[in-house]
Design a protein around this motif. Structure first.
Motif, PDB file in Angstrom:
ATOM      1  N   ASP A  75      -8.420  -8.323  -6.881  1.00  0.00           N
ATOM      2  CA  ASP A  75      -7.544  -9.442  -7.182  1.00  0.00           C
ATOM      3  C   ASP A  75      -6.268  -8.851  -7.802  1.00  0.00           C
ATOM      4  O   ASP A  75      -6.136  -7.637  -7.920  1.00  0.00           O
ATOM      5  N   ARG A  76      -5.311  -9.692  -8.187  1.00  0.00           N
ATOM      6  CA  ARG A  76      -4.023  -9.187  -8.673  1.00  0.00           C
ATOM      7  C   ARG A  76      -4.115  -8.877 -10.177  1.00  0.00           C
ATOM      8  O   ARG A  76      -3.472  -9.503 -11.008  1.00  0.00           O
ATOM      9  N   GLU A  77      -4.925  -7.902 -10.489  1.00  0.00           N
ATOM     10  CA  GLU A  77      -5.043  -7.432 -11.864  1.00  0.00           C
ATOM     11  C   GLU A  77      -4.192  -6.171 -11.963  1.00  0.00           C
ATOM     12  O   GLU A  77      -4.556  -5.109 -11.465  1.00  0.00           O
ATOM     13  N   LEU A  78      -3.037  -6.296 -12.593  1.00  0.00           N
ATOM     14  CA  LEU A  78      -2.025  -5.245 -12.541  1.00  0.00           C
ATOM     15  C   LEU A  78      -2.507  -3.920 -13.105  1.00  0.00           C
ATOM     16  O   LEU A  78      -2.192  -2.862 -12.557  1.00  0.00           O
ATOM     17  N   ALA A  79      -3.280  -3.945 -14.185  1.00  0.00           N
ATOM     18  CA  ALA A  79      -3.782  -2.691 -14.763  1.00  0.00           C
ATOM     19  C   ALA A  79      -4.679  -1.966 -13.764  1.00  0.00           C
ATOM     20  O   ALA A  79      -4.576  -0.741 -13.597  1.00  0.00           O
ATOM     21  N   LEU A  80      -5.533  -2.708 -13.078  1.00  0.00           N
ATOM     22  CA  LEU A  80      -6.410  -2.104 -12.064  1.00  0.00           C
ATOM     23  C   LEU A  80      -5.599  -1.599 -10.879  1.00  0.00           C
ATOM     24  O   LEU A  80      -5.828  -0.499 -10.384  1.00  0.00           O
ATOM     25  N   MET A  81      -4.626  -2.377 -10.438  1.00  0.00           N
ATOM     26  CA  MET A  81      -3.795  -1.971  -9.306  1.00  0.00           C
ATOM     27  C   MET A  81      -3.012  -0.692  -9.634  1.00  0.00           C
ATOM     28  O   MET A  81      -2.899   0.208  -8.798  1.00  0.00           O
ATOM     29  N   ASN A  82      -2.479  -0.609 -10.844  1.00  0.00           N
ATOM     30  CA  ASN A  82      -1.762   0.607 -11.264  1.00  0.00           C
ATOM     31  C   ASN A  82      -2.694   1.811 -11.297  1.00  0.00           C
ATOM     32  O   ASN A  82      -2.321   2.914 -10.878  1.00  0.00           O
ATOM     33  N   ALA A  83      -3.905   1.596 -11.800  1.00  0.00           N
ATOM     34  CA  ALA A  83      -4.881   2.690 -11.860  1.00  0.00           C
ATOM     35  C   ALA A  83      -5.250   3.163 -10.457  1.00  0.00           C
ATOM     36  O   ALA A  83      -5.339   4.370 -10.197  1.00  0.00           O
ATOM     37  N   ILE A  84      -5.439   2.242  -9.538  1.00  0.00           N
ATOM     38  CA  ILE A  84      -5.769   2.601  -8.149  1.00  0.00           C
ATOM     39  C   ILE A  84      -4.660   3.450  -7.549  1.00  0.00           C
ATOM     40  O   ILE A  84      -4.913   4.461  -6.891  1.00  0.00           O
ATOM     41  N   SER A  85      -3.407   3.054  -7.784  1.00  0.00           N
ATOM     42  CA  SER A  85      -2.284   3.809  -7.202  1.00  0.00           C
ATOM     43  C   SER A  85      -2.199   5.228  -7.757  1.00  0.00           C
ATOM     44  O   SER A  85      -1.728   6.134  -7.080  1.00  0.00           O
ATOM     45  N   LYS A  86      -2.711   5.438  -8.968  1.00  0.00           N
ATOM     46  CA  LYS A  86      -2.681   6.776  -9.566  1.00  0.00           C
ATOM     47  C   LYS A  86      -3.889   7.619  -9.162  1.00  0.00           C
ATOM     48  O   LYS A  86      -3.763   8.812  -8.905  1.00  0.00           O
ATOM     49  N   VAL A  87      -5.062   7.008  -9.105  1.00  0.00           N
ATOM     50  CA  VAL A  87      -6.284   7.758  -8.815  1.00  0.00           C
ATOM     51  C   VAL A  87      -6.501   7.923  -7.306  1.00  0.00           C
ATOM     52  O   VAL A  87      -6.939   8.974  -6.855  1.00  0.00           O
ATOM     53  N   PHE A  88      -6.169   6.892  -6.545  1.00  0.00           N
ATOM     54  CA  PHE A  88      -6.324   6.928  -5.086  1.00  0.00           C
ATOM     55  C   PHE A  88      -4.979   6.651  -4.413  1.00  0.00           C
ATOM     56  O   PHE A  88      -4.799   5.609  -3.777  1.00  0.00           O
ATOM     57  N   PRO A  89      -4.014   7.538  -4.543  1.00  0.00           N
ATOM     58  CA  PRO A  89      -2.663   7.256  -4.035  1.00  0.00           C
ATOM     59  C   PRO A  89      -2.592   7.075  -2.520  1.00  0.00           C
ATOM     60  O   PRO A  89      -1.689   6.400  -2.023  1.00  0.00           O
ATOM     61  N   ALA A  90      -3.531   7.615  -1.782  1.00  0.00           N
ATOM     62  CA  ALA A  90      -3.512   7.479  -0.316  1.00  0.00           C
ATOM     63  C   ALA A  90      -4.160   6.171   0.148  1.00  0.00           C
ATOM     64  O   ALA A  90      -4.018   5.793   1.311  1.00  0.00           O
ATOM     65  N   ALA A  91      -4.856   5.476  -0.740  1.00  0.00           N
ATOM     66  CA  ALA A  91      -5.540   4.231  -0.369  1.00  0.00           C
ATOM     67  C   ALA A  91      -4.563   3.054  -0.374  1.00  0.00           C
ATOM     68  O   ALA A  91      -3.606   3.026  -1.141  1.00  0.00           O
ATOM     69  N   THR A  92      -4.827   2.100   0.492  1.00  0.00           N
ATOM     70  CA  THR A  92      -4.058   0.859   0.531  1.00  0.00           C
ATOM     71  C   THR A  92      -4.795  -0.179  -0.297  1.00  0.00           C
ATOM     72  O   THR A  92      -5.972  -0.444  -0.061  1.00  0.00           O
ATOM     73  N   ASN A  93      -4.110  -0.762  -1.274  1.00  0.00           N
ATOM     74  CA  ASN A  93      -4.695  -1.781  -2.140  1.00  0.00           C
ATOM     75  C   ASN A  93      -4.299  -3.156  -1.599  1.00  0.00           C
ATOM     76  O   ASN A  93      -3.143  -3.543  -1.666  1.00  0.00           O
ATOM     77  N   LEU A  94      -5.276  -3.871  -1.028  1.00  0.00           N
ATOM     78  CA  LEU A  94      -5.038  -5.229  -0.539  1.00  0.00           C
ATOM     79  C   LEU A  94      -5.503  -6.230  -1.591  1.00  0.00           C
ATOM     80  O   LEU A  94      -6.369  -5.919  -2.415  1.00  0.00           O
ATOM     81  N   LEU A  95      -4.934  -7.432  -1.538  1.00  0.00           N
ATOM     82  CA  LEU A  95      -5.273  -8.471  -2.509  1.00  0.00           C
ATOM     83  C   LEU A  95      -6.174  -9.533  -1.891  1.00  0.00           C
ATOM     84  O   LEU A  95      -6.007  -9.913  -0.730  1.00  0.00           O
ATOM     85  N   CYS A  96      -7.104 -10.019  -2.684  1.00  0.00           N
ATOM     86  CA  CYS A  96      -8.074 -11.026  -2.271  1.00  0.00           C
ATOM     87  C   CYS A  96      -7.383 -12.369  -2.040  1.00  0.00           C
ATOM     88  O   CYS A  96      -6.803 -12.955  -2.961  1.00  0.00           O
ATOM     89  N   VAL A  97      -7.449 -12.854  -0.807  1.00  0.00           N
ATOM     90  CA  VAL A  97      -6.807 -14.121  -0.438  1.00  0.00           C
ATOM     91  C   VAL A  97      -7.467 -15.293  -1.159  1.00  0.00           C
ATOM     92  O   VAL A  97      -6.793 -16.241  -1.564  1.00  0.00           O
TER      93      VAL A  97
END
Length: 200
Positions: A54-76
């Motif tokens: 979901d759009r939890e900014l702290a989690l999204m930021n962490a994902i971009s740092k730990v898994f930079p090659a992964a695409t983070n999609l948001l739950c509709v």
């Protein structure tokens, strides 16, 4: 305590439970620590290509740092629930709001960028008298459109997963894995975040 559930999706579109972590806080530092631990478990050969949250900014930021090659999609589903919670109050009649939500779904499921622009323009013009509702969507959700609008999300292999419901379902089954689940008192078990990942 906040709980992060991690669920995987196989190429057969089946779910597998990958782990969970109780967090001290729902902040970027806690998520980075947890995701790094999960990254080590996966091993360097098995990194996720798509992660749904979901759009939890702290989690999204962490994902971009730990898994930079992964695409983070948001739950509709979470997006629709947030739009419902923040926009319904601007409509007097239920039927009018239902039409509004159908129009919003047309925007979400736009298959090309050109269709998205057309659908968004029509949606915005149709509800120009509902300025607060349109402003909410423009300010909160449109900046993230590449993470939930089909025109962008269909570029990634996600096996049709557009919601984090697999994580929500796994959370409901957590009683099987935690023998002490029923003894956790409600004031301490307050938050839940789900993360769905798809391996290459």
């Amino acid at each position: 305590m906040p709980l992060l559930d991690i669920i995987g999706v196989s190429c057969f579109n089946t779910s597998f439970y990958s782990g969970f972590a109780f967090l001290e806080r729902e902040d970027e530092e806690s998520y980075i620590w947890t995701l790094n631990a999960f990254k080590k478990i996966l091993g360097s050969e098995n990194q996720p290509s798509v992660i749904m949250t979901d759009r939890e900014l702290a989690l999204m930021n962490a994902i971009s740092k730990v898994f930079p090659a992964a695409t983070n999609l948001l739950c509709v589903w979470h997006i629709e629930k947030n739009v419902l919670a923040n926009c319904k109050k601007h409509f007097k009649r239920e039927a009018e709001f239902d039409i509004f939500m159908c129009s919003w779904k047309n925007v979400i499921y736009s298959m090309t960028e050109a269709i998205f622009l057309n659908n968004w323009w029509e949606f915005k013009l149709s509800y120009d008298v509902k300025k607060e509702a349109i402003d909410y969507i423009m300010n909160i959700w449109l900046p993230w459109k590449e993470k939930f609008v089909s025109a962008w999300t269909e570029k990634y292999l996600h096996f049709g997963n557009r919601t984090s419901s697999r994580a929500e379902g796994a959370h409901a089954k957590l009683k099987m894995y935690l023998p002490c689940f029923d003894t956790i008192s409600t004031p301490y078990y307050v938050c839940f975040s789900g993360l769905i990942f798809i391996l290459n």
